[in-house]
Design a protein around this motif. Sequence first.
Motif, PDB file in Angstrom:
ATOM      1  N   SER A  50       1.555 -42.761 -54.911  1.00 62.32           N
ATOM      2  CA  SER A  50       0.965 -42.941 -53.772  1.00 62.32           C
ATOM      3  C   SER A  50      -0.428 -43.835 -53.915  1.00 62.32           C
ATOM      4  N   ARG A  52      -3.219 -43.539 -56.102  1.00 61.99           N
ATOM      5  CA  ARG A  52      -4.652 -42.720 -55.952  1.00 61.99           C
ATOM      6  C   ARG A  52      -5.160 -43.009 -57.421  1.00 61.99           C
ATOM      7  N   PRO A  72      -3.756 -47.755 -53.111  1.00 62.17           N
ATOM      8  CA  PRO A  72      -2.897 -47.344 -51.946  1.00 62.17           C
ATOM      9  C   PRO A  72      -2.468 -47.584 -50.687  1.00 62.17           C
ATOM     10  N   ASN A  76       0.874 -47.635 -48.712  1.00 66.16           N
ATOM     11  CA  ASN A  76       1.214 -47.705 -47.894  1.00 66.16           C
ATOM     12  C   ASN A  76       2.180 -48.747 -46.688  1.00 66.16           C
ATOM     13  N   ARG A  82       1.735 -40.806 -47.316  1.00 66.92           N
ATOM     14  CA  ARG A  82       1.925 -38.628 -48.151  1.00 66.92           C
ATOM     15  C   ARG A  82       0.539 -38.283 -47.037  1.00 66.92           C
ATOM     16  N   SER A  83       1.311 -37.244 -47.893  1.00 67.93           N
ATOM     17  CA  SER A  83       0.125 -36.069 -47.315  1.00 67.93           C
ATOM     18  C   SER A  83      -0.705 -35.402 -48.365  1.00 67.93           C
ATOM     19  N   PHE A  84      -1.564 -33.731 -48.533  1.00 72.13           N
ATOM     20  CA  PHE A  84      -2.635 -34.265 -49.532  1.00 72.13           C
ATOM     21  C   PHE A  84      -2.444 -32.746 -49.361  1.00 72.13           C
ATOM     22  N   ASN A  88      -6.979 -33.532 -45.906  1.00 71.66           N
ATOM     23  CA  ASN A  88      -8.430 -33.990 -46.131  1.00 71.66           C
ATOM     24  C   ASN A  88      -8.111 -35.733 -44.315  1.00 71.66           C
ATOM     25  N   ILE A  89      -8.793 -34.567 -43.831  1.00 71.93           N
ATOM     26  CA  ILE A  89      -8.316 -35.404 -42.294  1.00 71.93           C
ATOM     27  C   ILE A  89      -9.593 -36.790 -42.030  1.00 71.93           C
ATOM     28  N   ALA A 102      -4.306 -43.636 -37.210  1.00 70.23           N
ATOM     29  CA  ALA A 102      -3.154 -43.757 -38.088  1.00 70.23           C
ATOM     30  C   ALA A 102      -2.672 -44.840 -37.900  1.00 70.23           C
ATOM     31  N   GLU A 156      -2.421 -32.628 -41.166  1.00 76.08           N
ATOM     32  CA  GLU A 156      -2.711 -33.347 -42.454  1.00 76.08           C
ATOM     33  C   GLU A 156      -1.256 -34.085 -41.983  1.00 76.08           C
ATOM     34  N   ILE A 159      -1.103 -37.206 -38.983  1.00 70.94           N
ATOM     35  CA  ILE A 159      -1.704 -38.446 -39.694  1.00 70.94           C
ATOM     36  C   ILE A 159      -1.067 -38.425 -40.808  1.00 70.94           C
ATOM     37  N   THR A 160      -0.187 -38.168 -41.528  1.00 71.32           N
ATOM     38  CA  THR A 160       1.218 -38.700 -42.917  1.00 71.32           C
ATOM     39  C   THR A 160       2.441 -39.847 -41.908  1.00 71.32           C
TER      40      THR A 160
ATOM     41  N   ASN B 213     -14.003 -40.514 -44.037  1.00 67.38           N
ATOM     42  CA  ASN B 213     -13.723 -40.100 -44.949  1.00 67.38           C
ATOM     43  C   ASN B 213     -12.510 -41.148 -45.775  1.00 67.38           C
ATOM     44  N   ARG B 216      -8.581 -41.530 -47.253  1.00 71.33           N
ATOM     45  CA  ARG B 216      -7.733 -41.124 -46.455  1.00 71.33           C
ATOM     46  C   ARG B 216      -7.272 -42.352 -45.919  1.00 71.33           C
ATOM     47  N   PHE B 219      -4.961 -44.155 -47.533  1.00 71.68           N
ATOM     48  CA  PHE B 219      -3.898 -43.674 -47.668  1.00 71.68           C
ATOM     49  C   PHE B 219      -3.287 -43.823 -45.937  1.00 71.68           C
ATOM     50  N   ILE B 220      -3.810 -44.653 -45.107  1.00 73.03           N
ATOM     51  CA  ILE B 220      -3.221 -44.829 -43.441  1.00 73.03           C
ATOM     52  C   ILE B 220      -3.091 -46.732 -43.569  1.00 73.03           C
TER      53      ILE B 220
END
Lengths: 251, 430
Positions: A50, A52, A72, A76, A82-84, A88-89, A102, A156, A159-160, B213, B216, B219-220
Amino acid sequence: MSALALEDVHKTFGVTPIIRGVSLEVGKGERHAIIGPNGAGKSTLFHLISGRFPVSQGRVTLNDEDITGLKPYQINRRGLSRSFQVTNIFPKLTVFENVRCAVLWHLGYRYSFWHNIRKLNDANERAMAILQQIGLADRSQLPAGVLTYAEQRALEIGITIAGGAGVVMLDEPTAGMSRSETAHFVNLIRKVTEGRTLIMVEHDMGVVFDLADRISVLVYGQIIASDTPARIRSNTAVQEAYLGQALEAEH
Amino acid sequence: MSSTILAAARPNPVLDLLRRYGVWIAAAGLMILLPKVFSSGAALTTMCLMGIMIVFSLSYNMLLGQTGMLSFGHAVYYGLGGFLAVHAMNTIAGGKLPIPLPVLPLVGGFMGLLFGFIFGAVSTRRAGTAFAMISLGLGELIASLSLILRGFFGGEEGITANRTKMLTLWGVRFGPQIEVYYLIAAWCLVCIAAMFAFTRTPLGRLCNAVRENPERAEFIGYSTQMVRFIAFCVAGFFAGIAGGLAAINFELMNAVNISGGQSGVVLLMAYIGGIGHFAGPILGAILVVLLQVFLSDITGAWMLYFGLIFIGMVMFAPGGLAGLIMLHLPLWRRGTILQVLPHYAAMAVPVLMGAAGLTLLIETAHHQLVKTQTDGPAMHFFRLGFDSNTPLPWLAAALLLGGGLWLGRLYAPRLKAAYGDAAHGVEAAR
Ligand SMILES: Nc1ncnc2c1ncn2[C@@H]1O[C@H](COP(=O)(O)OP(=O)(O)OP(=O)(O)O)[C@@H](O)[C@H]1O
Ligand SMILES: [Mg+2]
């Protein structure tokens, strides 16, 4: 054509090799589970895919497009979300806002500061639909930080999947949940990843054998087997390295 | 029956308009009426300064409160906007260009945007402490340049201009302060509305997400660097407008306007008002300007009070004024606000005692250290004359301060309990 492919991917932290040559191919629409003992490098592998962390060596392709070394957000945007493992919100934003943020990029609003967000019907409706799917519609106006653990795990995932990515990666989605919550969650995951490619790290063997089309076993930074659930179950190397203990732990 | 349901279903358009824009109409009305109530020259000057500072501190909060970027150099964009506006005024007047004064703040805004773009490209690559340090460095750089590049910044004296020399529109020459007041008020209202609208755009919301954050957000689909960069440019633009308004108001820009001190003041305004709420910096700007004007009139040690208020705010009310108000909103809704008022009244006694003690202490010390040589040891405190060399004022100050602290600590738990009851009900508190 594969949705995601890894070619001889390596990662070292300092001098310590953590991922030691992983090659993997996940087909379109496949549900692929990655299992392995603690510290095997499953999360690290997710971070490498992803964006990171940068890979030390090797190549990652998404829908046959090279994504090695991309950021990332670039990955995306190309359709991988991806989720964590650790939730991770956006804790102080409302649950609704978490999901709406999102969806924005993928609906084409990007960095717009000329749209009134309240009038973006597509974004608002999509966010609401996702909240309904993950069962948080009645929580939509609460700050995300006050949700229960299970609700935050659901958010989570919300959002993903919100951006509509074709490849969804979930890192231990059911970790820390009770049995009934887990059962509910498996249904949820099945529902929201309908028609998408799913790659999932999971310790709960019930969930893995229930959901996965294929399973890869990662041990000490290497994939020792990658096959259908039935054949993984009877694989002796896997039995020795991991599954024996994991299945015992289930009972 | 059915008619009432129909009436409820079809809302009255006037009421609807009022509900939606009521706050803005009220704000506009207030701005129009204020000079009728406070018409003295001093009051007008103060209100003009407030309008400028409201725009400035709101622009600062786009960074700190909305996006989570702590900048120590925001005066750069305010100051550069102001300086360019002053030069523009002189050029326009000299060349008899057909540009009227009211659009001049846009020149400042453009300058703020331009330098926001340049410096933002450098500093928003990093977040957190690194960003704060870069902003500090850039701030100091420009502040020291302002004393070197005399052509543009005019050295210590600064650059002056004459706003009445510009193109006259409908006979308004902006000579009298009242005309400048209405110009500032109009710009202030437009800027508040624009910055509020910004918070309700996709980018505005992503700013909040990046603050909450940043990881995060990546990642969106969002580059946090890009979000910070655009927010920085927009904040620079509005700071530049504030600078342009200042140039019109004072007809002067000097090194102080672009100094680190000015950057500090805008941080204080936003923080004291409350960075967690959109309106916080507005309250902060109003309060700080009032303090600046009134305290500096009464006492030479006003900066010290200013600092103490800031420290007190950080320690006891980190949400700022807006945070304090928000804390009492649930009480207002539950109709229990009257329940706590007697407790606040009771608490006022030790608070006033402590404040009096502290003030006496500061004033006596200030007199001893600064003014004894010129004025002698005799001094006044609220019309009370005494000798600052005797132990009496010190003793009184210590007693008041100590007593206030002691009584305050004694009563604080009861106040807290009363607030809890009022906010959550007696059952919930147990
Ligand atoms: N940033 C890092 N720097 C150095 N070592 C790291 C870093 N991140 C992870 N590691 C190490 O890499 C190894 C693999 O960690 P990883 O989190 O990928 O394991 P995992 O398979 O996800 O385990 P778990 O099942 O417990 O989640 C661990 O030994 C960990 O200590
Ligand atoms: Mg892990």
